[in-house]
Structures are given as C-alpha cells and as structure tokens.
Design a protein around this motif. Structure first.
Motif, PDB file in Angstrom:
ATOM      1  N   HIS A 281       0.810  -1.208   0.000  1.00  0.00           N
ATOM      2  CA  HIS A 281       0.000   0.000   0.000  1.00  0.00           C
ATOM      3  C   HIS A 281       0.846   1.263   0.000  1.00  0.00           C
ATOM      4  O   HIS A 281       0.608   2.152  -0.811  1.00  0.00           O
ATOM      5  N   HIS A 330      -7.127  -3.232   4.075  1.00  0.00           N
ATOM      6  CA  HIS A 330      -8.258  -3.094   3.139  1.00  0.00           C
ATOM      7  C   HIS A 330      -8.070  -3.954   1.892  1.00  0.00           C
ATOM      8  O   HIS A 330      -8.987  -4.085   1.107  1.00  0.00           O
ATOM      9  N   HIS A 331      -6.876  -4.519   1.723  1.00  0.00           N
ATOM     10  CA  HIS A 331      -6.694  -5.398   0.570  1.00  0.00           C
ATOM     11  C   HIS A 331      -7.212  -6.803   0.813  1.00  0.00           C
ATOM     12  O   HIS A 331      -7.269  -7.607  -0.112  1.00  0.00           O
TER      13      HIS A 331
HETATM   14 CU    CU Z   1      -4.130  -0.238  -0.414  1.00  0.00          CU
END
Ligand code: CU
Ligand code: HEM
Lengths: 649, 202
Positions: A281, A330-331
């Motif tokens: 990220h 969030h992945h």
């Molecule tokens: Cu991300």
C-alpha cells in the motif's frame, strides 16, 4: 543437454513466444550492428554506461520506463483481445495468468517506479540548486540494479517461463507446492534486485534534499515537487525493507524448503498477505505523490500563479504518507479478519480521502483567476483532476469493508486502480516528461503531436475503463480469462478503448523521435517561463548544473531572480567546481548480481555462489577506491557559460 | 558535490565536507535496517510456538550459551567504543589494536553461533523443521550474516588504516563501522530478550 535446453530452459510450443524470441534476437542483432557500424560502443560506455551524472541517469531511467510501458502495454492489449468476445481462443488460461502477472508487476515496479525516479533524478538536484545528488556512485548503482532486475524479470517469458500467481503473488498459489516450476523465482529475485536499488535511491535523495539545498532554501521554501520527492524517499526507506524480507522469506520457502508461508510445518499463508500489503500500500503512494508534485508545478507554471495553499499541500502529503502505512488490511477485507479489524482499517482508508481532497481544492484554487496556458503538460494536469477524482471516489467505495464484499476481486477494482494509476501516475509522468523535456534535451516536444496523443490517450482511457465499473457490478471477476455472453458488449467496448489508448502511447513516443529531428532548439533554458531554480540554468544544462549558486528567498526562487535580474552566472564568484569521476563499477557489479540471481532462480549454486563472491570482491574494490574526482577549472566554466549564454542574446 | 574543503578542527571524520553527508546517509541506512529487523522480529513473534513435529525451543535453548554470546558481543561493542575514542585522540596504534580486539570478540561470537546452529541441527531442529525453526534460524542467521559482513568490512578498514594512516576519509569509514557495530549489538539485545529469554520461559 539439448533436451534440457529445449524442454526446460527455453519456453517452447507457443507461436507467440517463438515470435517474441525471434524479435528479441533480431532487435539485439540490430542494436549490436548499429552500435558497431557507427562505432558507438566507446561513446556509449564513456557517456552513459559509466555515468554518475544525475541528469543522464534520469534519462536512462525514463528510456527504460518507456520501454517497459510498451512491454506492459502489449501484455494489456493481449489480455483485452482475449476478453473481447466470449470463447476467444487467443490466450489459454495458463498464458493469461502469466500475462496479467507480468503486466501488473512490470507496470508498477518497472514502469511507474523508474519513471518517477527518473524524473526525480532529472529535476530534484536542479530544483534545489545542487550540483549532483549526495552519492553519485550509489545513484548509478541504483539505476543498474533496477535495470538488471527488470531484465531478469523480462527474460522469464522466453527462458524458463513467466511467473503466474499475480503481481501480489499470494501463497499458497505462489508457493512451492502449487508453483513448483522455477518461474515464481524470477519474480522474487527480480524484485529483490531492483528493490535494493530503490532503497538506495530513497536514502540518496533524502540526504540530498536534507543537506544539499542552496543557501537560504529552508524546507518550507522548497519547490513542491522536491517536497514530494522527499516524502516519497521517506516512504521508500520505511516500506522497502519490508518487501526485502517478504521476498527473502518466500525465496527461502521455495528454494531452501522453509515453512514461513507453507501449509505444511505450521507456516502461515496470511502472513504473506500482511507483509506484501504492508509494503504494497505505501508503494501505491510512492508512485502517486511525485505525480502530485508534478501536477502542482505544472498547474502553477501554466496558470501563471503561485501555488495556492503551498503549506496545506505539504502537510497533506505528510499526512498521506503516515496514513499509507495503516491501511493495508483493506486489501483483504474478505479474508476473515473480523468486523473490528475491518472497521478500523475501513476508517483509516477513508481518512486518506481528506488530505487528497485538500490537494484537489488547492489545484483548483491555483487555477482560479489564473491566465491559463493550454500547453501539453497543462492538458495532462487538467485531465488528471476529474479522472483521478473518479478513481478516488470509487476507492472510498472500496474502502467500505461491508460493501467490498460485493466488489471484491471484480472488474470494479480493476477500473478503480487503473483510474488512479493511469490518470494519476501515468498522466503525471507524461506531464512531467513533457514539462522538463526542454531541460533534458534542449528542445520542446512538438505541441501538435502532443495534443493528438493526449486526446487519444484520455478518450481511449475512459472508453477502456469506465465500462469496467459496470462489468464489476455485474459480477465479472478479475483475473478471468474468458467472459460470459452477457458481459460481451461492454467488454468489446473496453477492448476497443484499449487500442485507442495504446495508439495514444505510440503517438507520444513517436513525438520523441519527431521532436528530436524537427523541433527548434531551445535558446534560453527557461522554456515555459518557469518559477523554480531548474529553469535558471542554461540549456543544455552543464554537467556541473550551476556555475554559481544563488541565494534563495521563497519557493519560487527563479521567479524572484527574474524580478531582480539575477542569474546563476556571477563571474566574480566563480570557483573551481568539484565533480565525481565516471565509474564502470556500478554496471559491472549489477551485472554480477544479475548472474548470481539468475543462478538462484535455477537453483544453480555453481553460478550463484561465485556470483555472490564477485559482489563481495566488487565491494572491496570500491572500499579501496580513493578516487577524489576532479575539479572543473574556472576557464572551462567561463567558456561553457559564455557559449551557452552567448546564444541567448 | 562541491569542494571537499577541510576544516582544521572538530572530529576528524567530520572535517571534510562529504564526511557529515556520508554519516547522515549511514544513519538513514540504519533506520532502514531497523525496519528490516523489525519485520523479522514480527515474523518470529507470529510464528512463535509453531513447532509442528519438531523439538520445542525451551528444550534446546541454554542459558550459559546465550549469555556467553551476549557477553562477547556486548564487550566487543565496548572495545569498539574505545577504538573510536582512540581515533579521537589521533592514536593510530591504539585505534588499530582496539579494532583488532573488537574483531576477535566478533569472531568469537560467530564461533559460538555456528556451534549453536550445528548443535540444534544435530538435535533435529533445522531451518526446515517447522515454521518456528524457520523463523528462528532466519532471524538469528540474518543477524549473524550482518556480523560476518561487519568482520570483513572491519578487516578492510584495518588494512587501510595500516597502509594509509588516519586520514579524514578513513576516519569517516571507521566511525561508520563503529555505528554499524553498535547497531548490531542493540539488535542482539532484542534477540537475547525476545528469542532466548522468552523462549526459555514460555
Ligand atoms: Cu491499499
Ligand atoms: C495501457 C493501458 C492498460 C490496459 C489496457 C490495462 C489492462 C489490464 C487488464 C486487462 C488487466 C487484467 C485484469 C484481470 O484479468 O484481472 C490489468 C491488470 C493490472 N494492471 Fe493494467 N492496464 C493498463 C495499464 C496499466 C498501468 C499503467 C498500470 C500501473 C501503473 C497497470 C497496473 C495493473 C495491475 C497492478 C494489474 C493487476 C495485475 C494482477 O491482477 O496481478 N495497468 N490491466
């Protein structure tokens, strides 16, 4: 022996691959022939392969990035062709997997990253009034490790087979049980090799920006692109070691039989997902923040106004950098972390929209009441704002954990991140390249061709990716190699768009050739009526950048100089300038590292171990190298400057 | 890079203009190393106790061994400090002697570590035995590799000191290897606590 070479070493049985092999051989022969025929080998070695000049290194990064854009782009077109109609037989499922994997990896790591680092190399030292980066030798080394890393990854599709577990390489898919072939090793070692270079770049630019600014340039007087490079460097320093470890652990699993991510031996596959995205990220922000920096420069220059909300822009970037490390979950909202964890990461994810929104309003504020010039760099910046906003808003939608159960791993996601990566990073890089092009090569890119390529790209881009949001909502999964009949119309549209988009890229590249031949040469060095220090030197930029270094009073240093009539050539203040010597060691050492990595890919320890020893020998050679560089004498500076400035009058 | 102007005062390693630059760069590199080792520690913590069919750690870890290694490395960090102190006093001979002592202690540490690894392997705990042992050998092994690299590096610097004397450039290199060595010591203290102490108790 022949049996091994034919059946295992080379990839055989695919017409496309035979085509690729033939074209690789032809291209190599062609390049060797041209270099030999025109006696260019020595020039190439002396001027580029051994260079430690940040401007030339920047150019090499950008050339490599454009080449990789084509590699990744061809992959994309092949995928889109396969997905145009139901029951297409263009790519089989295995081949499709390999192609989306290499496309994603190449685009992020070997296209976006080097493009950004290339622009940083070109612009940052000039913007802060420095004569070079802090560690020029290390800078060359960074480039060559990236380059050989990219080569290692690219040869996989003709030698040994490409990795096929996605650019995220989730285990157990990428692990030794389900991918026992060597192909995944290419991913691991290529990323490792180029990752070393990236980390070194981060350290290099952080020291450069902290310690080598022109007198008077406090942190809050730095041009905004330099700020973005500073923040990016910090993110690199904290994120890349995580990738190093993650890759090393998977390499151990695959080559030495450890149990980090395996199903047997109580390993933990989820740990890979955590480590990967803990790096992955922040990586997304490494490739977007410099693009933000470029847009800020471009918008302020072409709106002929000071950047609105300079400080807010800086703080926004700092906040984004911090938040980028706390959203990684969030992945994998759908992988069972539980409601509490998901809610937390959902909130942090959506928080990033706040500073990003601030930046959007600042760009709009800068343009408000400006006398806007619609040159090509500005067009890219203008197109960026609405398109990136679409990417951002859909990102917030994906950030809602509960909703993500609906779109997860569908084309909605594909559309979202291409809106962010293409409209953000790629448009940013095109804007930055066109903007600094005259600084790099002494002539502008042709405006008319630039505009044609711009419109092809922007229109093609929207035709390609807008339909994919709807395909995603209709349930079309990502990483699928064949489509259902009801998804056909939108897919056909999307594929058509991809070809229009690709035409835009081709025209962009054609423009480089065309401009080199026909564009008028730049006389002043200040091609766009610029505001920061890089426009204060002549064009072409002398290898020492600035004859005398000005005193800086604001973040628009050159604008101030123009108002008071100052220049960066004050004959009375000339002193001999110290410069580092060119070195062959970075390229040689990286080539040896390439050999060692190639040996590891194939479990050939007879190659890997001597390779590692070779690296150590190179380090010793470097340690005993007391070369102090040389001094450019005052006479030579005078001659260079008068020639360059004489042309100006 | 501009002139390598030399100052007349201040610590030797800072007198040339590129001295502070390189040292700052090295501090930042150490920050990256902190992240690297933190990731390994986190991995170790996550995989803690996942022995599979292999022998559990508390049956193998031995206090005297871990203490000896800690002692050797701590003392070597101390002697390395003395070496840099000698450098400040511009005593080339003192510097070289204390660096050699540091090196010897470092080699002693490595000897014990290798002995320890061989011992565990004989007891059936290898890097392939289970997730826990993979994490253990990788964490301690990465530290050990760093020490090995430090030993080679320090040797190169001793050779340079003997051949070229105490110049600002070599002083800078010596100062940097000092930082590196102390850093490895700090990492080891964490390994001693998180791996050996906790491993013996839990
Ligand atoms: Cu991300
Ligand atoms: C030239 C225009 C492009 C087109 C037509 C295109 C098309 C595609 C397609 C069809 C996929 C595979 C979807 C699937 O089957 O799952 C994909 C995946 C991907 N693309 Fe692109 N793409 C383009 C440019 C880019 C750029 C510029 C980047 C990054 C800077 C990028 C990054 C990715 C990534 C990370 C993936 C995911 C790969 C994976 O699932 O492992 N793409 N793209």
């Amino acid at each position: 022996m022949w049996d091994f070479i034919w059946n295992d070493f080379l990839v055989t049985g695919e017409p496309i691959i035979y085509g690729a092999m033939a074209s690789i051989v032809l291209a190599t022969v062609g390049i060797v022939f041209v270099l030999t025929y025109f006696k260019l080998w020595k020039w190439l070695w002396d001027e580029y392969l051994t260079t430690v000049d940040h401007k030339k290194i920047g150019i090499m990064y950008i050339i490599a990035a454009l080449a990789m854009l084509f590699r990744g782009g061809v992959d994309a077109l092949m995928m889109r062709t396969q997905l145009a109609l139901p029951n297409m037989n263009f790519l089989n499922s295995v081949h499709y997997n390999e192609i989306f994997t290499t496309h994603g990896t190449v685009m992020i790591l070997f296209m976006a990253m080097p493009f950004i680092i290339g622009l940083m190399n070109v612009a940052v030292p000039l913007q802060i009034g420095a004569r070079d980066v802090a560690f020029p030798f290390l800078n060359a080394f960074s480039f060559w490790t990236f380059f050989f890393g990219a080569m290692l990854f690219n040869i996989s599709f003709v030698i040994g087979g490409s990795p096929s577990a996605g650019w995220t390489s989730y285990v157990p898919m990428a692990g030794p049980e389900l991918s026992p072939e060597i192909n995944q090793n290419y991913y691991l070692l290529a990323l490792q090799l180029s990752g070393i270079g990236t980390l070194a770049t981060g350290i290099n630019f952080l020291v450069t920006i902290l310690r080598m600014r022109a007198p008077g340039m406090t942190l809050m007087k730095m041009p905004i692109f330099t700020w973005s490079a500073l923040i990016t460097s910090i993110i690199i320093i904290f994120a890349f070691p995580i990738l190093t470890i993650a890759l090393a652990l998977m390499t151990l699993d695959r080559i030495f039989g450890t149990h980090f991510f395996t199903l047997a031996g109580e390993g933990m596959p989820m740990m890979w997902a955590n480590l990967f995205w803990l790096w992955g990220h922040p990586e997304v922000y490494i490739v977007i923040l410099p693009a933000f920096g470029v847009f800020s420069e471009v918008i302020s220059t072409f709106a002929r106004k000071q950047l609105f909300g300079y400080k807010a822009m800086v703080y926004a970037m700092c906040v984004i950098a911090g938040l980028s490390f706390v959203v990684w979950v969030h992945h994998f909202f759908t992988m069972g972390a539980g409601a509490g964890v998901n809610s937390l990461f959902s909130i942090t994810t959506m928080l990033i929209a706040v500073p990003t929104g601030i930046k959007i309003f600042n760009w709009l504020g800068t343009m408000y009441k400006g006398r806007i010039r619609f040159n090509v760099p500005m067009l890219w910046a203008l197109a960026f704002i609405p398109n990136f906003t679409i990417g951002g808003v859909t990102g917030v939608m994906l950030g809602m954990a509960s909703a993500d159960y609906q779109y997860h791993n569908t084309y909605f996601l594909i559309a979202h991140f291409h809106y962010v990566l293409i409209a953000g990073t790629l448009f940013g890089m095109f804007a930055g390249l066109t903007y600094w092009y005259p600084k790099m090569f002494g002539h502008k890119m042709n405006e008319k061709i630039g505009k044609i390529s711009f419109w092809f790209t922007v229109i093609g881009f929207n035709i390609t990716f807008l339909p994919q949001f709807f395909l995603g909502l209709m349930g079309m999964p990502r990483r699928t190699y064949t489509i259902e009949p009801e998804w056909m119309p939108l897919n056909l549209l999307s594929t058509a768009g991809a070809f229009i988009l690709a035409t835009g890229f081709v025209i962009f590249t054609f423009n480089i050739y065309y401009s080199a031949r026909y564009e008028p040469r730049e006389k002043t060095g200040d091609a766009w009526d610029g505001r920061s220090l890089e426009w204060a030197t002549t064009t072409p930029v002398p290898h020492y950048n600035f004859a005398t270094i000005p005193y800086v009073n604001s973040h628009e240093a050159y604008w101030d100089m123009k108002e008071t009539g100052a220049t960066t050539y004050d004959e009375s203040k000339l002193e001999p300038i110290h410069m580092p010597s060119y070195k062959g060691l970075p390229i040689i050492m990286s080539a040896i590292m390439f050999m060692a990595s190639f040996g590891l890919v194939w479990h050939w320890f007879w190659l890997a171990i001597p390779g590692l020893l070779g690296v150590i020998i190179c380090m010793v050679i470097r340690s005993f190298d007391f070369d102090e560089g040389y001094h450019v004498p005052i006479d030579e500076i005078k001659r260079t400057e008068e020639q360059a400035r004489g042309r100006k009058e | 890079m501009s002139e390598h102007a030399e100052l007349k005062t201040g610590p030797l390693e800072y007198r040339r203009e590129d001295g502070p630059l390189t040292i700052l760069g090295f501090w930042i590199f150490l920050a990256a190393e902190v992240v690297l080792f933190s990731t390994l520690f986190a991995t170790y913590a996550v995989l803690f106790g996942r022995y599979g069919d292999a022998t559990p750690a508390h049956e193998l870890f031995e206090m005297p061994m871990a203490l000896t290694m800690t002692f050797l490395l701590l003392v070597s960090s101390f002697t390395c400090g003395i070496a840099v102190h000698m450098m400040r006093k511009e005593s080339l001979k003192g510097l070289v002697i204390w660096l050699i002592i540091t090196l010897a202690l470092g080699l002693g540490f490595l000897g014990f570590e290798i002995y320890e690894f061989v011992h565990y392997v004989h007891e059936g705990a290898t890097i392939q035995s289970s997730a826990f042992w993979s994490a253990f050998f990788t964490l301690t092994g990465t530290h050990g590799l760093h020490v090995t690299l430090g030993v080679f590096w320090c040797t190169a610097i001793i050779i340079q000191l003997i051949r070229f004397g105490l110049t600002p450039v070599i002083a800078r290199k010596t100062f940097i290897i000092g930082l590196y060595w102390h850093f490895l010591d700090v990492v080891w203290i964490f390994i001693f606590t998180a791996v050996y102490l906790i491993g013996m108790v839990v």
